[in-house]
Design a protein around this motif. Structure first.
Motif, PDB file in Angstrom:
ATOM      1  N   PHE A   1      17.886  -1.624   6.370  1.00  0.00           N
ATOM      2  CA  PHE A   1      17.398  -2.124   5.088  1.00  0.00           C
ATOM      3  C   PHE A   1      18.517  -2.714   4.243  1.00  0.00           C
ATOM      4  O   PHE A   1      18.322  -3.737   3.586  1.00  0.00           O
ATOM      5  CB  PHE A   1      16.641  -1.022   4.343  1.00  0.00           C
ATOM      6  N   SER A   2      19.715  -2.097   4.302  1.00  0.00           N
ATOM      7  CA  SER A   2      20.805  -2.723   3.551  1.00  0.00           C
ATOM      8  C   SER A   2      21.158  -4.059   4.189  1.00  0.00           C
ATOM      9  O   SER A   2      21.518  -5.005   3.487  1.00  0.00           O
ATOM     10  CB  SER A   2      22.013  -1.783   3.435  1.00  0.00           C
ATOM     11  N   ALA A   3      20.998  -4.177   5.531  1.00  0.00           N
ATOM     12  CA  ALA A   3      21.250  -5.463   6.189  1.00  0.00           C
ATOM     13  C   ALA A   3      20.210  -6.493   5.763  1.00  0.00           C
ATOM     14  O   ALA A   3      20.544  -7.644   5.470  1.00  0.00           O
ATOM     15  CB  ALA A   3      21.244  -5.284   7.703  1.00  0.00           C
ATOM     16  N   LEU A   4      18.927  -6.087   5.710  1.00  0.00           N
ATOM     17  CA  LEU A   4      17.865  -7.020   5.316  1.00  0.00           C
ATOM     18  C   LEU A   4      18.056  -7.474   3.870  1.00  0.00           C
ATOM     19  O   LEU A   4      17.864  -8.649   3.556  1.00  0.00           O
ATOM     20  CB  LEU A   4      16.491  -6.358   5.480  1.00  0.00           C
ATOM     21  N   VAL A   5      18.433  -6.532   3.001  1.00  0.00           N
ATOM     22  CA  VAL A   5      18.621  -6.902   1.599  1.00  0.00           C
ATOM     23  C   VAL A   5      19.771  -7.893   1.468  1.00  0.00           C
ATOM     24  O   VAL A   5      19.706  -8.856   0.703  1.00  0.00           O
ATOM     25  CB  VAL A   5      18.872  -5.635   0.742  1.00  0.00           C
ATOM     26  N   ARG A   6      20.844  -7.690   2.256  1.00  0.00           N
ATOM     27  CA  ARG A   6      21.960  -8.637   2.237  1.00  0.00           C
ATOM     28  C   ARG A   6      21.556  -9.990   2.798  1.00  0.00           C
ATOM     29  O   ARG A   6      21.946 -11.031   2.279  1.00  0.00           O
ATOM     30  CB  ARG A   6      23.106  -8.109   3.097  1.00  0.00           C
TER      31      ARG A   6
ATOM     32  N   TRP B   1       8.382   2.428   7.783  1.00  0.00           N
ATOM     33  CA  TRP B   1       9.322   1.480   7.179  1.00  0.00           C
ATOM     34  C   TRP B   1      10.244   0.872   8.225  1.00  0.00           C
ATOM     35  O   TRP B   1      10.623  -0.296   8.130  1.00  0.00           O
ATOM     36  CB  TRP B   1      10.151   2.169   6.082  1.00  0.00           C
ATOM     37  N   GLN B   2      10.628   1.659   9.227  1.00  0.00           N
ATOM     38  CA  GLN B   2      11.469   1.096  10.282  1.00  0.00           C
ATOM     39  C   GLN B   2      10.716  -0.013  11.014  1.00  0.00           C
ATOM     40  O   GLN B   2      11.287  -1.061  11.335  1.00  0.00           O
ATOM     41  CB  GLN B   2      11.897   2.176  11.288  1.00  0.00           C
ATOM     42  N   GLY B   3       9.416   0.223  11.283  1.00  0.00           N
ATOM     43  CA  GLY B   3       8.605  -0.803  11.933  1.00  0.00           C
ATOM     44  C   GLY B   3       8.503  -2.049  11.080  1.00  0.00           C
ATOM     45  O   GLY B   3       8.624  -3.181  11.580  1.00  0.00           O
ATOM     46  N   ILE B   4       8.306  -1.856   9.777  1.00  0.00           N
ATOM     47  CA  ILE B   4       8.222  -2.997   8.858  1.00  0.00           C
ATOM     48  C   ILE B   4       9.547  -3.757   8.854  1.00  0.00           C
ATOM     49  O   ILE B   4       9.575  -4.988   8.927  1.00  0.00           O
ATOM     50  CB  ILE B   4       7.851  -2.514   7.433  1.00  0.00           C
ATOM     51  N   GLY B   5      10.635  -3.016   8.790  1.00  0.00           N
ATOM     52  CA  GLY B   5      11.954  -3.661   8.783  1.00  0.00           C
ATOM     53  C   GLY B   5      12.170  -4.496  10.029  1.00  0.00           C
ATOM     54  O   GLY B   5      12.629  -5.643   9.957  1.00  0.00           O
TER      55      GLY B   5
ATOM     56  N   VAL C   1       0.842  -1.202   0.000  1.00  0.00           N
ATOM     57  CA  VAL C   1       0.000   0.000   0.000  1.00  0.00           C
ATOM     58  C   VAL C   1       0.880   1.256   0.000  1.00  0.00           C
ATOM     59  O   VAL C   1       0.626   2.215  -0.739  1.00  0.00           O
ATOM     60  CB  VAL C   1      -0.944   0.001   1.225  1.00  0.00           C
ATOM     61  N   MET C   2       1.954   1.230   0.823  1.00  0.00           N
ATOM     62  CA  MET C   2       2.807   2.419   0.915  1.00  0.00           C
ATOM     63  C   MET C   2       3.517   2.707  -0.400  1.00  0.00           C
ATOM     64  O   MET C   2       3.703   3.862  -0.776  1.00  0.00           O
ATOM     65  CB  MET C   2       3.833   2.253   2.046  1.00  0.00           C
ATOM     66  N   LEU C   3       3.928   1.642  -1.105  1.00  0.00           N
ATOM     67  CA  LEU C   3       4.612   1.861  -2.378  1.00  0.00           C
ATOM     68  C   LEU C   3       3.657   2.422  -3.421  1.00  0.00           C
ATOM     69  O   LEU C   3       4.071   3.105  -4.345  1.00  0.00           O
ATOM     70  CB  LEU C   3       5.236   0.550  -2.881  1.00  0.00           C
TER      71      LEU C   3
ATOM     72  N   TRP D   1      10.837  -7.275  -2.837  1.00  0.00           N
ATOM     73  CA  TRP D   1      10.126  -6.119  -2.278  1.00  0.00           C
ATOM     74  C   TRP D   1      10.953  -5.446  -1.189  1.00  0.00           C
ATOM     75  O   TRP D   1      10.753  -4.275  -0.891  1.00  0.00           O
ATOM     76  CB  TRP D   1       8.709  -6.481  -1.824  1.00  0.00           C
ATOM     77  N   MET D   2      11.924  -6.167  -0.604  1.00  0.00           N
ATOM     78  CA  MET D   2      12.827  -5.502   0.340  1.00  0.00           C
ATOM     79  C   MET D   2      13.735  -4.512  -0.390  1.00  0.00           C
ATOM     80  O   MET D   2      14.058  -3.454   0.136  1.00  0.00           O
ATOM     81  CB  MET D   2      13.695  -6.532   1.080  1.00  0.00           C
ATOM     82  N   VAL D   3      14.147  -4.877  -1.609  1.00  0.00           N
ATOM     83  CA  VAL D   3      14.972  -3.964  -2.409  1.00  0.00           C
ATOM     84  C   VAL D   3      14.175  -2.702  -2.740  1.00  0.00           C
ATOM     85  O   VAL D   3      14.673  -1.578  -2.632  1.00  0.00           O
ATOM     86  CB  VAL D   3      15.451  -4.662  -3.703  1.00  0.00           C
ATOM     87  N   ARG D   4      12.904  -2.924  -3.108  1.00  0.00           N
ATOM     88  CA  ARG D   4      12.048  -1.770  -3.411  1.00  0.00           C
ATOM     89  C   ARG D   4      11.823  -0.930  -2.165  1.00  0.00           C
ATOM     90  O   ARG D   4      11.778   0.305  -2.223  1.00  0.00           O
ATOM     91  CB  ARG D   4      10.715  -2.247  -3.979  1.00  0.00           C
TER      92      ARG D   4
END
Lengths: 301, 117
Positions: free
Chosen positions: A195-200, A38-42, A20-22, A207-210
């Motif tokens: 987010f860079s940690a999650l993507v790694r 986004w911090q909460g989602i992460g 929804v946010m995107l 969708w994490m990259v997005r």
């Protein structure tokens, strides 16, 4: 399974809110609220990625993950495991702990990598950059291309090229410098770190990259808004457009051709006045807070 | 800037302004006006060598020092990082804006013109 379903629901909820946010327009009007969401989602995704395999492995105990894990540690120490807890369960628990280690490790790796690159930047800047009365609080690099950037950290540096100095009128330059100082002061690099940690740690989760790209843009908007407190919207928009359309003289033109919709989005929003926080933003904030609280509560119970 | 940072910069400037390698003594002499001790300059050159900014080789009994790259090369390197043409995506900087070309530039100009109208 009952607790796994809760973790799964948290991930599903995160995915839905992220989707929804995107799609929504409100993040551009309330970047700060969107960054918090986004911090909460992460946080929720990171904890659930650990929690899903662990709670599956702990299912034989039939207790909440926090309690079950404590019992497991006691059982392991005492050398007696319940009969229904098989190798498969232990493997799942290991997978969950492994994901936790990878998340932790990749956060550390991102930090170390950035710290090293920034130290190199500071060392080089100390040797070749100069102070200039035309750009107070910033270092000037004698290069004809236009660039303005911030080396974040405990000792931040705001850098502007001679090309940018000659490109921008004095008042637009001041707006650009305010924008960069906002990045430095609010440590926007740390906002992006999880987010860079999650993507790694979760490769292939597109969708994490997005999400990371979305947060990167929101951080720019937040810095724009800080600069707007001191300078007019028109100045900042003009500086952005001037920057984005300046010919670059260091690199082959083809390499910069990657379309950057972000700048267009930033210029567009600068043309609308800042309004009150929309209801959708508050709903999203409440949802993501609950989503982040769910896995935390499961681990603590 | 710290005194040490200031000295490193002054020493690099001396090395960059010379065409060939320089010994510690030659650097001390070139920084005549600053009244620096030989050992101070040697320490600074050691630090610069440690950071990979200068290389050194033995000529006779003394070491001579030379910049690893020119001032312009370092500036170009910093600019490449800044314009995101080198290094990794999650590298360390936060940029004001990236250059865009073609259609994007047109959209931007249009947006601004509309603003003025």
């Amino acid at each position: 399974m009952f607790y796994t379903a809760h973790f799964g629901a948290a991930v599903l909820g995160c995915y839905l809110v992220a989707w929804v946010m995107l799609k929504s327009r409100w993040p551009a009007t309330s970047p700060t609220v969107a960054i918090l969401c986004w911090q909460g989602i992460g946080l929720a995704v990171g904890l659930s990625a650990i929690g899903i395999p662990i709670s599956l492995g702990l299912a034989p105990y039939g207790r909440p993950p926090g309690t079950a894990f404590r019992i497991l540690v006691n059982d392991l120490a005492g050398g007696r495991l319940p009969a229904e807890l098989g190798v498969g369960h232990l493997a799942l628990i290991s997978v969950g702990l492994g994901i936790g280690v990878v998340l932790f490790w990749s956060t550390g790796a991102s930090l170390r990598h950035a710290a090293k690159a920034r130290q190199r930047q500071r060392d080089l800047l100390a040797l070749v950059a100069r102070a200039d009365p035309a750009a107070p609080g910033a270092l000037v690099l004698d290069h004809p291309s236009a660039a303005a950037y911030c080396v974040p950290g405990l000792r931040p540096r705001v850098v502007i090229s001679a090309g940018a100095l000659s490109l921008l009128p004095r008042d637009e330059l001041a707006a650009v410098l305010s924008h960069e100082h906002a990045h430095a002061k609010e440590r926007h690099d740390l906002v992006l770190l999880p987010f860079s940690a999650l993507v790694r740690a979760l490769p292939g989760v597109s969708w994490m990259v997005r999400a990371m790209a979305a947060v990167a843009l929101l951080v720019e908007m937040r810095a724009d808004d800080r600069a707007r407190r001191l300078h007019t919207d028109e100045l900042l928009a003009a500086a952005l457009a001037r920057f984005a359309t300046a010919p670059s003289r260091v690199t082959p033109a083809g390499m910069l051709a990657a379309a950057d919709h972000d700048i267009v989005a930033r210029v567009r929003r600068l043309r609308a006045p800042l309004g009150p926080t929309p209801l959708a933003a508050l709903v999203a904030l409440a949802s993501t807070t609950a989503l982040a609280a769910l896995p935390v509560a499961l681990f603590l119970s | 800037m710290t005194r040490l940072g200031d000295l490193e910069r002054a020493v690099m400037d001396v090395l960059w302004d010379r065409s060939g390698p320089a010994t510690v003594r030659e650097v001390v002499d070139a920084l005549d006006g600053r009244d620096l001790a030989y050992t101070t300059v040697m320490t600074v050159l050691d630090r610069l060598a440690g950071k990979g900014m200068v290389g050194r080789e033995r000529t006779g009994r003394a070491w001579s020092y030379q910049p690893v790259a020119g001032r312009d090369a370092y500036i170009a390197q910093l600019m490449l990082d800044a314009l995101e043409m080198a290094g990794e995506k999650d590298a360390a900087l936060v940029r004001f804006a990236r250059s865009v070309t073609g259609d994007e530039a047109e959209v931007l100009r249009a947006a601004l013109d509309k603003d003025k109208a």
